[in-house]
Design a protein around this motif. Sequence first.
Motif, PDB file in Angstrom:
ATOM      1  N   VAL A 373       4.042  -7.584   1.475  1.00 27.04           N
ATOM      2  CA  VAL A 373       5.183  -6.913   2.105  1.00 27.04           C
ATOM      3  C   VAL A 373       4.887  -5.425   2.206  1.00 27.04           C
ATOM      4  N   TYR A 374       5.079  -4.890   3.399  1.00 25.52           N
ATOM      5  CA  TYR A 374       4.949  -3.443   3.593  1.00 25.52           C
ATOM      6  C   TYR A 374       6.332  -2.902   3.928  1.00 25.52           C
ATOM      7  N   ASP A 375       6.822  -1.964   3.117  1.00 23.78           N
ATOM      8  CA  ASP A 375       8.171  -1.425   3.264  1.00 23.78           C
ATOM      9  C   ASP A 375       8.125  -0.118   4.060  1.00 23.78           C
ATOM     10  N   LEU A 376       8.457  -0.223   5.339  1.00 24.94           N
ATOM     11  CA  LEU A 376       8.516   0.962   6.206  1.00 24.94           C
ATOM     12  C   LEU A 376       9.968   1.427   6.370  1.00 24.94           C
ATOM     13  N   ARG A 377      10.849   0.916   5.512  1.00 27.02           N
ATOM     14  CA  ARG A 377      12.274   1.238   5.636  1.00 27.02           C
ATOM     15  C   ARG A 377      12.732   2.273   4.625  1.00 27.02           C
ATOM     16  N   ALA A 378      12.295   2.127   3.374  1.00 28.59           N
ATOM     17  CA  ALA A 378      12.751   3.038   2.321  1.00 28.59           C
ATOM     18  C   ALA A 378      12.259   4.462   2.575  1.00 28.59           C
ATOM     19  N   ASN A 379      13.174   5.406   2.376  1.00 30.34           N
ATOM     20  CA  ASN A 379      12.832   6.838   2.474  1.00 30.34           C
ATOM     21  C   ASN A 379      12.196   7.216   3.810  1.00 30.34           C
ATOM     22  N   MET A 380      12.734   6.635   4.860  1.00 34.25           N
ATOM     23  CA  MET A 380      12.286   6.974   6.212  1.00 34.25           C
ATOM     24  C   MET A 380      13.381   7.753   6.924  1.00 34.25           C
ATOM     25  N   THR A 407      -6.972 -12.167  10.505  1.00 30.01           N
ATOM     26  CA  THR A 407      -7.493 -12.551   9.191  1.00 30.01           C
ATOM     27  C   THR A 407      -6.774 -11.703   8.146  1.00 30.01           C
ATOM     28  N   VAL A 408      -6.872 -12.085   6.897  1.00 29.25           N
ATOM     29  CA  VAL A 408      -6.236 -11.321   5.818  1.00 29.25           C
ATOM     30  C   VAL A 408      -7.305 -10.971   4.783  1.00 29.25           C
ATOM     31  N   ASP A 409      -7.587  -9.684   4.668  1.00 34.37           N
ATOM     32  CA  ASP A 409      -8.553  -9.203   3.689  1.00 34.37           C
ATOM     33  C   ASP A 409      -7.780  -8.754   2.452  1.00 34.37           C
ATOM     34  N   GLU A 410      -7.574  -9.675   1.501  1.00 30.62           N
ATOM     35  CA  GLU A 410      -6.755  -9.376   0.335  1.00 30.62           C
ATOM     36  C   GLU A 410      -7.400  -8.325  -0.559  1.00 30.62           C
ATOM     37  N   ALA A 411      -8.711  -8.324  -0.635  1.00 28.27           N
ATOM     38  CA  ALA A 411      -9.402  -7.332  -1.460  1.00 28.27           C
ATOM     39  C   ALA A 411      -9.161  -5.924  -0.922  1.00 28.27           C
ATOM     40  N   ALA A 412      -9.221  -5.767   0.399  1.00 28.31           N
ATOM     41  CA  ALA A 412      -8.999  -4.454   1.011  1.00 28.31           C
ATOM     42  C   ALA A 412      -7.551  -4.013   0.806  1.00 28.31           C
ATOM     43  N   ARG A 413      -6.620  -4.955   0.867  1.00 32.32           N
ATOM     44  CA  ARG A 413      -5.220  -4.613   0.652  1.00 32.32           C
ATOM     45  C   ARG A 413      -4.986  -4.163  -0.793  1.00 32.32           C
ATOM     46  N   GLN A 414      -5.584  -4.872  -1.723  1.00 27.52           N
ATOM     47  CA  GLN A 414      -5.444  -4.479  -3.133  1.00 27.52           C
ATOM     48  C   GLN A 414      -6.093  -3.120  -3.369  1.00 27.52           C
ATOM     49  N   ALA A 415      -7.189  -2.858  -2.680  1.00 30.86           N
ATOM     50  CA  ALA A 415      -7.857  -1.559  -2.815  1.00 30.86           C
ATOM     51  C   ALA A 415      -6.950  -0.433  -2.331  1.00 30.86           C
ATOM     52  N   PHE A 416      -6.163  -0.699  -1.279  1.00 31.12           N
ATOM     53  CA  PHE A 416      -5.202   0.291  -0.773  1.00 31.12           C
ATOM     54  C   PHE A 416      -4.171   0.608  -1.858  1.00 31.12           C
ATOM     55  N   ILE A 417      -3.654  -0.443  -2.519  1.00 32.63           N
ATOM     56  CA  ILE A 417      -2.662  -0.248  -3.576  1.00 32.63           C
ATOM     57  C   ILE A 417      -3.273   0.515  -4.745  1.00 32.63           C
ATOM     58  N   ASN A 426       1.591   6.674  -9.624  1.00 31.73           N
ATOM     59  CA  ASN A 426       2.791   5.828  -9.657  1.00 31.73           C
ATOM     60  C   ASN A 426       2.644   4.668  -8.679  1.00 31.73           C
ATOM     61  N   PRO A 427       2.196   3.518  -9.143  1.00 28.33           N
ATOM     62  CA  PRO A 427       2.007   2.378  -8.245  1.00 28.33           C
ATOM     63  C   PRO A 427       3.319   1.858  -7.652  1.00 28.33           C
ATOM     64  N   GLU A 428       4.450   2.205  -8.277  1.00 23.74           N
ATOM     65  CA  GLU A 428       5.738   1.697  -7.800  1.00 23.74           C
ATOM     66  C   GLU A 428       6.143   2.293  -6.455  1.00 23.74           C
ATOM     67  N   THR A 429       5.544   3.408  -6.085  1.00 24.21           N
ATOM     68  CA  THR A 429       5.925   4.041  -4.817  1.00 24.21           C
ATOM     69  C   THR A 429       5.040   3.598  -3.653  1.00 24.21           C
ATOM     70  N   CYS A 430       4.069   2.748  -3.922  1.00 23.57           N
ATOM     71  CA  CYS A 430       3.221   2.250  -2.829  1.00 23.57           C
ATOM     72  C   CYS A 430       4.054   1.353  -1.924  1.00 23.57           C
ATOM     73  N   ARG A 431       3.934   1.536  -0.626  1.00 21.80           N
ATOM     74  CA  ARG A 431       4.737   0.761   0.328  1.00 21.80           C
ATOM     75  C   ARG A 431       4.228  -0.674   0.491  1.00 21.80           C
ATOM     76  N   LEU A 432       3.047  -0.966   0.005  1.00 22.42           N
ATOM     77  CA  LEU A 432       2.496  -2.315   0.107  1.00 22.42           C
ATOM     78  C   LEU A 432       2.540  -2.998  -1.257  1.00 22.42           C
ATOM     79  N   ARG A 433       2.981  -4.256  -1.264  1.00 26.00           N
ATOM     80  CA  ARG A 433       2.996  -5.017  -2.511  1.00 26.00           C
ATOM     81  C   ARG A 433       2.758  -6.492  -2.213  1.00 26.00           C
ATOM     82  N   ARG A 434       2.093  -7.153  -3.161  1.00 25.28           N
ATOM     83  CA  ARG A 434       1.823  -8.589  -3.028  1.00 25.28           C
ATOM     84  C   ARG A 434       2.790  -9.379  -3.902  1.00 25.28           C
TER      85      ARG A 434
END
Length: 497
Positions: A373-380, A407-417, A426-434
Amino acid sequence: MSTQDLVAKLWNLCNLLRDDGVTYHEYITELTFLVFLKMVEETGQEEHIPAGYRWADLEACNAASRLEFYKKLLLHLGSHGSTITQAIYNNANTVIRKPATLNKLVTEIDKLDWYSAKTEGLGDMYEGLLEINATEKKSGAGQYFTPRVLINTMVELMKPTLDDVIVDPTAGTGGFLISAHHYIKQHHDINALNEFDYDQYQHKTFYGMEFVPDTRRLALMNLMLHDLAIDDRHAGILFGDTLSNEGKILSDVGATLVLANPPFGTKQGGGIPTRDDLLHYTSNKQLAFLHLIYHRILRPGGRAAVVLPDNVLFESGTGKTIRQDLMEKCNLHTILRLPTGIFYAAGVKTNVLFFSKPKDANKDKGNTQNVWVYDLRANMPQFGKRTPFTAQHMQEFREAVGNDLTTVDEAARQAFIDRHARETGNPETCRLRRFNREQIRQKEDSLELAWIRDDSAEDSASLPEPDVLISEALEEMAGAMQELQAILVELGAAEEV
């Protein structure tokens, strides 16, 4: 003259029609009738229109008799000429009452710099008109207009190819199909295709359905001006209700890519789809379309990107059943939580669901393991006319999930987080979460997954204007009333209205 200048001049002609009592929505339809005549003349395609009923014939009429001739022309073209002509003028009639109004429109349209417009693209001109019409609240057109930035982002992430069969079951004015056409043209030389492949592209690649006649007219005009499926009874944007058996034709084409933004709201008084090939029936039209897309329209190995309101993510009962079914049969890999204010209906909260179907038709269990989930709504910002939603606002989302959602590159997504956590602490403020499937199951299969503290929602200084807040409250109340009425209808305690 730039396309933008031409759009502004054409739209300003609506002042003439408003003086004649014509509404905004009637104006864009009326303009379509006139511009189609002018366009086929400018583009050398007058074979679409029978002799004696063309732009030159309308222009040649004297001022006193032109309006009467125009009325006859509209009636005649509804049953004569090419397929696209008859479709655009089907049951056409004019709302112009004063001869002087039509005379002024014909004169002003003829004076415009059509050579420059053709150079920049007539399709872009027409889409510009549709966009202005959608932003004008009085037109009521925003209900079927998806913001261009969102359309293009979804298409670019889905990466349509010449091998795709692309379907939009709620086509509106054709924005998704045209954007997909643009993307394919950018990455392939359409003109270099052999005769067979070009015929396939024009007649067996793009499909849509729209059941509002005036909206379909706009869509057909839009496709024609983009030189796409302009004279075909079996492709392009078909007329019908996708949630009825009329929509089965879209199930038969074998969609490999579905792009859609089902209409907001519920049918007045409730009511469920009349198709006889669904597993789950609900009066919630967005849920019904979601079920239809993954269950009937999308073929094995296909992929989809669908805009849906928040209620689809958390509604109980049949809503929960459909979400469970979706996650069993498809890989629901990505959800984009969109900010409020990017649609023209006030307060609409929406998401984009990206999912794919396994190539093996028998693999219909356990296909969703993780939902990102990518949250583009909070604090916009509060988007609207003053703060437009642009491609720049989508940039980090694209970086986070990868620029290719085939395709879904889960490793790259986790690397972003992980990178966000290192840089901010603060990992809690990352807009991407699995969220894995078990976590979602523990949430009663609700996909309303939010974790970022939304300070903007609590800041009284950033609240929308009072009229927007009132509109949001009225819409929520109306939606609740419709849902309650639908329940009464299904219980047999009330009649559908």
